[in-house]
Design an enzyme around this catalytic site. Structure first.
Site, PDB file in Angstrom:
ATOM      1  CG  HIS A  28      -1.623   1.334   1.414  1.00  0.00           C
ATOM      2  ND1 HIS A  28      -2.309   1.960   0.388  1.00  0.00           N
ATOM      3  CD2 HIS A  28      -1.733   2.156   2.489  1.00  0.00           C
ATOM      4  CE1 HIS A  28      -2.813   3.089   0.833  1.00  0.00           C
ATOM      5  NE2 HIS A  28      -2.476   3.243   2.104  1.00  0.00           N
ATOM      6  CG  HIS A  65      -0.233   7.361   1.085  1.00  0.00           C
ATOM      7  ND1 HIS A  65      -0.579   8.185   2.130  1.00  0.00           N
ATOM      8  CD2 HIS A  65      -0.610   6.119   1.463  1.00  0.00           C
ATOM      9  CE1 HIS A  65      -1.140   7.477   3.100  1.00  0.00           C
ATOM     10  NE2 HIS A  65      -1.162   6.215   2.715  1.00  0.00           N
ATOM     11  CE1 TYR A  93       4.233  -5.735 -21.268  1.00  0.00           C
ATOM     12  CE2 TYR A  93       3.852  -4.467 -23.269  1.00  0.00           C
ATOM     13  CZ  TYR A  93       4.464  -5.520 -22.617  1.00  0.00           C
ATOM     14  OH  TYR A  93       5.282  -6.373 -23.308  1.00  0.00           O
TER      15      TYR A  93
END
Length: 228
Positions: A102, A104, A129
């Site tokens: 995860h 930002h 892609y």
């Protein structure tokens, strides 16, 4: 004799991989300050390693990574990231997932601020892609960081796409950035990198690019097994 997870060589290898990936993400500008988290699922259902809460991913200490058992109880290390529930639920929902990231990432957070393409697909299929390596990425509405309700929303989307035969590898949290997963660190990184690059293209191209035509997407499905 079976070693406890904290002494197992495979666990030590997973620690080193998390540190390596965190350093790489920081060096290339995918993470900043203490934003983001990384986890790995250990073999034989013995639990997970996850970065500590408020840890700077570019400066991780392998010995301080949080080790939790299969039920989420902490066994060692600093206090686990507040997103532990989300990571554990992703692993439970997708048996192929072994590594979760995860971040930002700038362009993906900016995309949520500027407006995604549509809620069930944050970006259109503008490159082959993106279709092959990323696939569908739904938007998850804003909740505070670490809110356990996000895990319900993410697992609902994983289940829905799996039922449609188009399994997902990522979601985008509104104002917080992407969560991606894969069978190993390299696979998860490839999804993150392609996803962030496509967001950058979408946001910085003066004329909004048209999606690939349906026949081109169908060709990618047939030739490469793209989940779109």
């Amino acid at each position: 004799m079976t070693l406890p997870p904290e002494q197992d060589p495979a666990t030590e290898a997973a620690r080193a991989e998390i540190v390596r990936v965190g350093g790489s993400l920081f060096a290339r500008g995918y993470v900043h300050a203490s934003a983001g988290n990384i986890s790995a699922r250990l073999d034989d259902g013995r639990g997970h390693l996850i970065t500590p809460t408020d840890a700077a991913l570019g400066f991780l200490d392998a010995d301080r990574l949080a080790l939790v058992d299969a039920d989420g109880r902490q066994l060692a290390g600093d206090r686990a990231s507040k997103t532990l529930t989300l990571h554990r639920r992703i692993y439970a929902a997708d048996p192929t997932a072994r590594f979760v990231l995860h971040t930002h990432s700038t362009h993906l957070v900016a995309l949520t601020l500027a407006g995604v393409w549509r809620p069930d697909d944050v970006l259109p299929p503008i490159t082959p892609y993106y279709v092959m390596k990323v696939g569908h990425v739904p938007l998850v509405p804003y909740h505070r960081p670490g809110d356990p309700r996000v895990a319900d929303l993410v697992t609902e989307r994983i289940a829905a796409r799996a039922a449609e035969g188009t399994p997902i590898r990522a979601v985008l949290l509104d104002r917080l950035g992407p969560v991606v997963w894969g069978p190993d660190a390299a696979s998860a990184l490839a999804v993150l990198e392609e996803l962030e690059e496509t967001a950058r293209l979408w946001l910085t191209t003066p004329r909004t690019p048209e999606p690939l035509p349906d026949h081109a997407v169908a060709e990618l499905r047939e030739a490469f097994g793209a989940a779109w």
